[in-house]
Write an enzyme that holds these catalytic residues in place. Structure first.
Site, short mmCIF file in Angstrom:
data_model
loop_
_atom_site.label_atom_id
_atom_site.label_comp_id
_atom_site.label_asym_id
_atom_site.label_seq_id
_atom_site.Cartn_x
_atom_site.Cartn_y
_atom_site.Cartn_z
N LYS A 115 0.82 -1.22 0.00
CA LYS A 115 0.00 0.00 0.00
C LYS A 115 0.85 1.26 0.00
CE LYS A 115 -4.43 -1.47 1.76
NZ LYS A 115 -5.54 -1.18 2.65
N LYS A 198 -4.78 -9.43 -6.85
CA LYS A 198 -6.03 -9.61 -6.12
C LYS A 198 -7.08 -8.63 -6.63
CE LYS A 198 -6.36 -7.68 -2.10
NZ LYS A 198 -6.24 -7.22 -0.71
N LYS A 201 -10.80 -3.05 -4.32
CA LYS A 201 -11.54 -1.81 -4.56
C LYS A 201 -10.62 -0.65 -4.88
CE LYS A 201 -12.52 -2.35 0.31
NZ LYS A 201 -13.60 -2.87 1.12
P1 TYM Z 1 -10.88 -5.38 3.46
O1 TYM Z 1 -11.82 -4.26 3.71
O2 TYM Z 1 -9.77 -5.16 2.48
O3 TYM Z 1 -11.67 -6.65 3.00
C1 TYM Z 1 -12.77 -7.17 3.75
C2 TYM Z 1 -12.78 -8.68 3.65
O4 TYM Z 1 -12.85 -9.09 2.29
C3 TYM Z 1 -11.79 -10.00 2.00
N1 TYM Z 1 -11.34 -9.78 0.63
C4 TYM Z 1 -11.17 -10.75 -0.28
N2 TYM Z 1 -11.37 -12.08 -0.20
C5 TYM Z 1 -11.11 -12.81 -1.32
N3 TYM Z 1 -10.69 -12.26 -2.48
C6 TYM Z 1 -10.46 -10.93 -2.59
N4 TYM Z 1 -10.04 -10.40 -3.74
C7 TYM Z 1 -10.71 -10.11 -1.45
N5 TYM Z 1 -10.61 -8.77 -1.22
C8 TYM Z 1 -10.99 -8.59 0.06
C9 TYM Z 1 -10.71 -9.65 2.99
O5 TYM Z 1 -9.82 -10.74 3.20
C10 TYM Z 1 -11.50 -9.31 4.24
O6 TYM Z 1 -11.83 -10.48 4.96
N6 TYM Z 1 -7.81 -5.28 7.41
C11 TYM Z 1 -9.11 -5.72 6.94
C12 TYM Z 1 -10.27 -5.17 7.74
C13 TYM Z 1 -10.21 -5.42 9.21
C14 TYM Z 1 -10.41 -6.66 9.86
C15 TYM Z 1 -10.29 -6.38 11.26
C16 TYM Z 1 -10.67 -7.96 9.42
C17 TYM Z 1 -9.98 -4.47 10.16
N7 TYM Z 1 -10.05 -5.05 11.40
C18 TYM Z 1 -10.41 -7.37 12.20
C19 TYM Z 1 -10.80 -8.96 10.38
C20 TYM Z 1 -10.67 -8.67 11.77
C21 TYM Z 1 -9.28 -5.25 5.51
O7 TYM Z 1 -8.66 -4.32 5.07
O8 TYM Z 1 -10.27 -5.90 4.84
#
Ligand code: TYM
Length: 336
Positions: A115, A198, A201
């Site tokens: 990032k 991947k 967004k």
């Molecule tokens: P974020 O917002 O990027 O994504 C949310 C969830 O979607 C999953 N995900 C995917 N799974 C499969 N293929 C993809 N291309 C894909 N893109 C996103 C992510 O693995 C995630 O489960 N850091 C985290 C948010 C967070 C969090 C937490 C998660 C903050 N605190 C505590 C679990 C527990 C994040 O940026 O997710």
């Protein structure tokens, strides 16, 4: 004081549109878990501001993500749904964890490197310590089951390290062992433009992803334009190795249709991608359109969404407050 029962926690960033990756890798699995376990799902607006956000867009996205989660099947009666900034205990615990985690641990986080890119010196400090806040999100509720996509694995390992160091330094067994739940067919959905990236967004190309806000025509167009190679579809899964774009589309097809990859390949073996893509578009639209429709309907009533998030935050705080109080006592803060 430490409760030993299973508790689910997961989070999602409101930094733009929900994607098919979010849906297949995470949200869909959350829907199944909410009835099985006490579950908390959090729209992590504090994480979102680690990169710059337009404030009005952030407010809109926070509501839209909440609407998307409800539309996909999260029921505020079965789970606690809230946005992170309404529960200040997340930031309080994150501070303690900033003092537990080691700089060396954070230096190893690949997502920061991705990032921050070439402009590491100019990235926010928040982006660097993001994984500590994520550990706080989970451990604030003594949650032990965390359903996520594959990309979050390293962050969850860090969460385990933080919990272990806190327990070793201060209070054996206080924080639970956190278990990642990486479930389903599509744990890492790839970009439609490049099978080695991947689906995200934040990808500049709209054609790289399917958004939950996309209408039927847009979904069909994006799938039609999805990159593929020029070989025919193989008859078996092994034939997808080394063909990341084809593998990704077959995986998406399987995940959305509930059919096995073998069954799908059996149907299209030896063919080019034209019919396959047409059918994949139909399957995608049939699955996603009802969710998009419901999400749009919910967005007409932002008061309802705000009420759900507020009520969820109150419930979350009743769990969080005794935990943070205990943490403060454990580390030696004086609160007479
Ligand atoms: P974020 O917002 O990027 O994504 C949310 C969830 O979607 C999953 N995900 C995917 N799974 C499969 N293929 C993809 N291309 C894909 N893109 C996103 C992510 O693995 C995630 O489960 N850091 C985290 C948010 C967070 C969090 C937490 C998660 C903050 N605190 C505590 C679990 C527990 C994040 O940026 O997710």
């Amino acid at each position: 004081m430490t409760e030993k029962k299973d508790r689910v926690f997961s989070g999602i960033q409101p930094s733009g549109n929900l994607t098919l990756g979010n849906y297949l890798g995470a949200i869909r699995n959350w829907v199944g878990l909410q009835k099985q376990y006490e579950s908390l799902f959090c729209v992590v607006d504090m994480h979102a501001i680690t990169v710059s956000q337009n404030p009005d867009d952030l407010r809109h996205s926070t509501r839209e993500v909440a609407a998307g989660l409800i539309a996909a099947g999260l029921d505020p009666k079965d789970c606690i749904l809230f946005n992170q900034s309404q529960v200040p205990e997340h930031a309080e615990l994150a501070w303690v964890f900033n003092c537990v985690a080691r700089i060396g641990w954070l230096n190893r986080m690949t997502q920061f490197k991705e990032k921050a890119g070439k402009h590491k010196e100019n990235a926010s400090v928040g982006l660097y310590i993001y994984p500590n806040l994520m550990a706080a999100d989970i451990l604030l509720y003594l949650a032990n089951k965390v359903p996520v996509g594959e990309d979050q694995k390293q962050h969850l390992e860090l969460t385990r390290d933080i919990a272990q160091k806190f327990n070793n330094d201060f209070a054996p067994d206080f924080f639970p062992d956190v278990e990642p739940l990486i479930m389903g067919e599509a744990t890492r959905v790839m970009s439609l433009r490049d099978g080695s990236n991947k689906m995200s967004k934040s990808d500049p190309s709209e054609y790289s992803r399917i958004n939950l806000t996309d209408d039927a025509d847009t979904i069909a167009k994006k799938i039609r334009k999805a990159r593929t190679d020029s070989d025919p579809l193989p008859g078996e899964e092994a034939g997808l190795e080394g063909r990341p774009e084809a593998k990704n589309l077959v995986t998406i097809f399987a995940a959305l249709s509930g059919r096995s990859k073998a069954d799908i390949l059996g149907q299209y073996e030896g063919q080019g991608f034209a019919d396959f893509k047409k059918d994949l578009a139909d399957v995608s639209v049939a699955h996603l359109s009802p969710i998009t429709g419901e999400m749009n309907r919910l967005m007409q009533d932002t008061q309802y969404i705000d009420d759900v998030l507020k009520d969820g935050a109150l419930q979350a705080r009743t769990i969080a407050q005794p935990v943070i109080k205990r943490v403060h006592e454990i580390v030696g803060f004086l609160h007479p």
